[in-house]
Design a protein around this motif. Sequence first.
Motif, PDB file in Angstrom:
ATOM      1  N   ARG A   1       0.839  -1.197   0.000  1.00 20.27           N
ATOM      2  CA  ARG A   1       0.000   0.000   0.000  1.00 20.27           C
ATOM      3  C   ARG A   1       0.873   1.245   0.000  1.00 20.27           C
ATOM      4  O   ARG A   1       2.040   1.189   0.346  1.00 20.27           O
ATOM      5  CB  ARG A   1      -0.925   0.024   1.209  1.00 20.27           C
ATOM      6  CG  ARG A   1      -0.187   0.150   2.527  1.00 20.27           C
ATOM      7  CD  ARG A   1      -1.156   0.240   3.705  1.00 20.27           C
ATOM      8  NE  ARG A   1      -0.439   0.239   4.948  1.00 20.27           N
ATOM      9  CZ  ARG A   1       0.078   1.325   5.519  1.00 20.27           C
ATOM     10  NH1 ARG A   1      -0.048   2.493   4.963  1.00 20.27           N
ATOM     11  NH2 ARG A   1       0.719   1.240   6.664  1.00 20.27           N
ATOM     12  N   LYS A   2       0.260   2.345  -0.373  1.00 19.95           N
ATOM     13  CA  LYS A   2       0.984   3.615  -0.379  1.00 19.95           C
ATOM     14  C   LYS A   2       1.075   4.130   1.063  1.00 19.95           C
ATOM     15  O   LYS A   2       0.079   4.132   1.786  1.00 19.95           O
ATOM     16  CB  LYS A   2       0.244   4.620  -1.254  1.00 19.95           C
ATOM     17  CG  LYS A   2       0.973   5.918  -1.392  1.00 19.95           C
ATOM     18  CD  LYS A   2       0.247   6.868  -2.291  1.00 19.95           C
ATOM     19  CE  LYS A   2       1.059   8.144  -2.358  1.00 19.95           C
ATOM     20  NZ  LYS A   2       0.334   9.236  -2.923  1.00 19.95           N
ATOM     21  N   PRO A   3       2.247   4.550   1.490  1.00 15.22           N
ATOM     22  CA  PRO A   3       2.387   5.019   2.870  1.00 15.22           C
ATOM     23  C   PRO A   3       1.688   6.360   3.079  1.00 15.22           C
ATOM     24  O   PRO A   3       1.555   7.164   2.159  1.00 15.22           O
ATOM     25  CB  PRO A   3       3.899   5.158   3.044  1.00 15.22           C
ATOM     26  CG  PRO A   3       4.412   5.379   1.670  1.00 15.22           C
ATOM     27  CD  PRO A   3       3.505   4.610   0.757  1.00 15.22           C
ATOM     28  N   THR A   4       1.257   6.588   4.315  1.00 10.90           N
ATOM     29  CA  THR A   4       0.671   7.885   4.665  1.00 10.90           C
ATOM     30  C   THR A   4       1.792   8.915   4.784  1.00 10.90           C
ATOM     31  O   THR A   4       2.976   8.565   4.852  1.00 10.90           O
ATOM     32  CB  THR A   4      -0.083   7.798   5.993  1.00 10.90           C
ATOM     33  OG1 THR A   4       0.852   7.494   7.033  1.00 10.90           O
ATOM     34  CG2 THR A   4      -1.175   6.737   5.942  1.00 10.90           C
ATOM     35  N   ALA A   5       1.414  10.171   4.830  1.00 13.06           N
ATOM     36  CA  ALA A   5       2.404  11.247   4.944  1.00 13.06           C
ATOM     37  C   ALA A   5       3.175  11.131   6.255  1.00 13.06           C
ATOM     38  O   ALA A   5       4.383  11.379   6.306  1.00 13.06           O
ATOM     39  CB  ALA A   5       1.720  12.604   4.853  1.00 13.06           C
ATOM     40  N   LYS A   6       2.489  10.719   7.312  1.00 11.63           N
ATOM     41  CA  LYS A   6       3.157  10.563   8.614  1.00 11.63           C
ATOM     42  C   LYS A   6       4.188   9.437   8.558  1.00 11.63           C
ATOM     43  O   LYS A   6       5.275   9.557   9.109  1.00 11.63           O
ATOM     44  CB  LYS A   6       2.114  10.299   9.696  1.00 11.63           C
ATOM     45  CG  LYS A   6       2.675  10.349  11.088  1.00 11.63           C
ATOM     46  CD  LYS A   6       1.581  10.311  12.121  1.00 11.63           C
ATOM     47  CE  LYS A   6       2.193  10.504  13.485  1.00 11.63           C
ATOM     48  NZ  LYS A   6       1.203  10.657  14.529  1.00 11.63           N
ATOM     49  N   GLU A   7       3.856   8.357   7.877  1.00 15.36           N
ATOM     50  CA  GLU A   7       4.794   7.248   7.731  1.00 15.36           C
ATOM     51  C   GLU A   7       5.983   7.643   6.859  1.00 15.36           C
ATOM     52  O   GLU A   7       7.119   7.265   7.137  1.00 15.36           O
ATOM     53  CB  GLU A   7       4.090   6.021   7.137  1.00 15.36           C
ATOM     54  CG  GLU A   7       3.081   5.399   8.072  1.00 15.36           C
ATOM     55  CD  GLU A   7       2.204   4.364   7.395  1.00 15.36           C
ATOM     56  OE1 GLU A   7       1.638   3.528   8.114  1.00 15.36           O
ATOM     57  OE2 GLU A   7       2.063   4.399   6.146  1.00 15.36           O
ATOM     58  N   GLN A   8       5.724   8.424   5.806  1.00 11.65           N
ATOM     59  CA  GLN A   8       6.819   8.894   4.958  1.00 11.65           C
ATOM     60  C   GLN A   8       7.752   9.816   5.737  1.00 11.65           C
ATOM     61  O   GLN A   8       8.965   9.721   5.616  1.00 11.65           O
ATOM     62  CB  GLN A   8       6.268   9.641   3.750  1.00 11.65           C
ATOM     63  CG  GLN A   8       5.682   8.767   2.688  1.00 11.65           C
ATOM     64  CD  GLN A   8       5.114   9.594   1.553  1.00 11.65           C
ATOM     65  OE1 GLN A   8       4.710  10.731   1.746  1.00 11.65           O
ATOM     66  NE2 GLN A   8       5.082   9.004   0.369  1.00 11.65           N
ATOM     67  N   ALA A   9       7.193  10.711   6.538  1.00 11.32           N
ATOM     68  CA  ALA A   9       8.013  11.639   7.314  1.00 11.32           C
ATOM     69  C   ALA A   9       8.833  10.903   8.366  1.00 11.32           C
ATOM     70  O   ALA A   9       9.961  11.293   8.673  1.00 11.32           O
ATOM     71  CB  ALA A   9       7.135  12.692   7.981  1.00 11.32           C
ATOM     72  N   ALA A  10       8.284   9.824   8.904  1.00 15.47           N
ATOM     73  CA  ALA A  10       9.001   9.043   9.908  1.00 15.47           C
ATOM     74  C   ALA A  10      10.197   8.301   9.311  1.00 15.47           C
ATOM     75  O   ALA A  10      11.128   7.947  10.033  1.00 15.47           O
ATOM     76  CB  ALA A  10       8.054   8.051  10.576  1.00 15.47           C
ATOM     77  N   GLU A  11      10.183   8.074   7.996  1.00 17.20           N
ATOM     78  CA  GLU A  11      11.289   7.386   7.329  1.00 17.20           C
ATOM     79  C   GLU A  11      12.552   8.247   7.275  1.00 17.20           C
ATOM     80  O   GLU A  11      13.653   7.725   7.204  1.00 17.20           O
ATOM     81  CB  GLU A  11      10.885   6.994   5.909  1.00 17.20           C
ATOM     82  CG  GLU A  11       9.887   5.866   5.837  1.00 17.20           C
ATOM     83  CD  GLU A  11      10.492   4.539   6.219  1.00 17.20           C
ATOM     84  OE1 GLU A  11      11.592   4.228   5.733  1.00 17.20           O
ATOM     85  OE2 GLU A  11       9.864   3.824   7.004  1.00 17.20           O
ATOM     86  N   TYR A  12      12.400   9.559   7.269  1.00 17.17           N
ATOM     87  CA  TYR A  12      13.545  10.463   7.169  1.00 17.17           C
ATOM     88  C   TYR A  12      14.286  10.522   8.498  1.00 17.17           C
ATOM     89  O   TYR A  12      13.673  10.566   9.566  1.00 17.17           O
ATOM     90  CB  TYR A  12      13.089  11.879   6.806  1.00 17.17           C
ATOM     91  CG  TYR A  12      12.776  12.060   5.349  1.00 17.17           C
ATOM     92  CD1 TYR A  12      13.706  12.624   4.493  1.00 17.17           C
ATOM     93  CD2 TYR A  12      11.549  11.680   4.829  1.00 17.17           C
ATOM     94  CE1 TYR A  12      13.422  12.808   3.153  1.00 17.17           C
ATOM     95  CE2 TYR A  12      11.257  11.852   3.490  1.00 17.17           C
ATOM     96  CZ  TYR A  12      12.197  12.415   2.664  1.00 17.17           C
ATOM     97  OH  TYR A  12      11.919  12.585   1.343  1.00 17.17           O
TER      98      TYR A  12
END
Length: 145
Positions: A38-49
Amino acid sequence: MQGGDIDNGFQPCLLVVFEGLLGIPPKETAKKSRWKLRKPTAKEQAAEYEINVLLLNQIRRTPYPVEVVTFEGPEFAAAVESRLEDLHALVRRVWSTTPTELARIHISLPDVAAIYDPDPRRAFATYGSLGRHLLPANAAQLGEK
């Protein structure tokens, strides 16, 4: 205050690009394998950084207010702002735009003293005299001319 009177002048602020400077992007191999279904949420994407701690400490030391700019969209900007608030970062605000839009509007932002970007093409060619090329390892240069 100047001479006992209140100063009505602008306090210059610094714009820092999140992607590649304040936020170190995740490695591509780990990023692709984790989000297959699935496509990650914005919060999940930000947590990757990974947050650049050297730059975060320099932001705390600089006498200028700092704003963070992201090129990923408004939901991502809100997630980054939430993450920086959790770290007690002294950031005035986090907002999203595109590089070309930032190049257009920075002329009408009288309080912007410099735009720090890790991409040298954008730092010099796009932002003109306000552009500053800054690498994550050289965070101590934030606020210098």
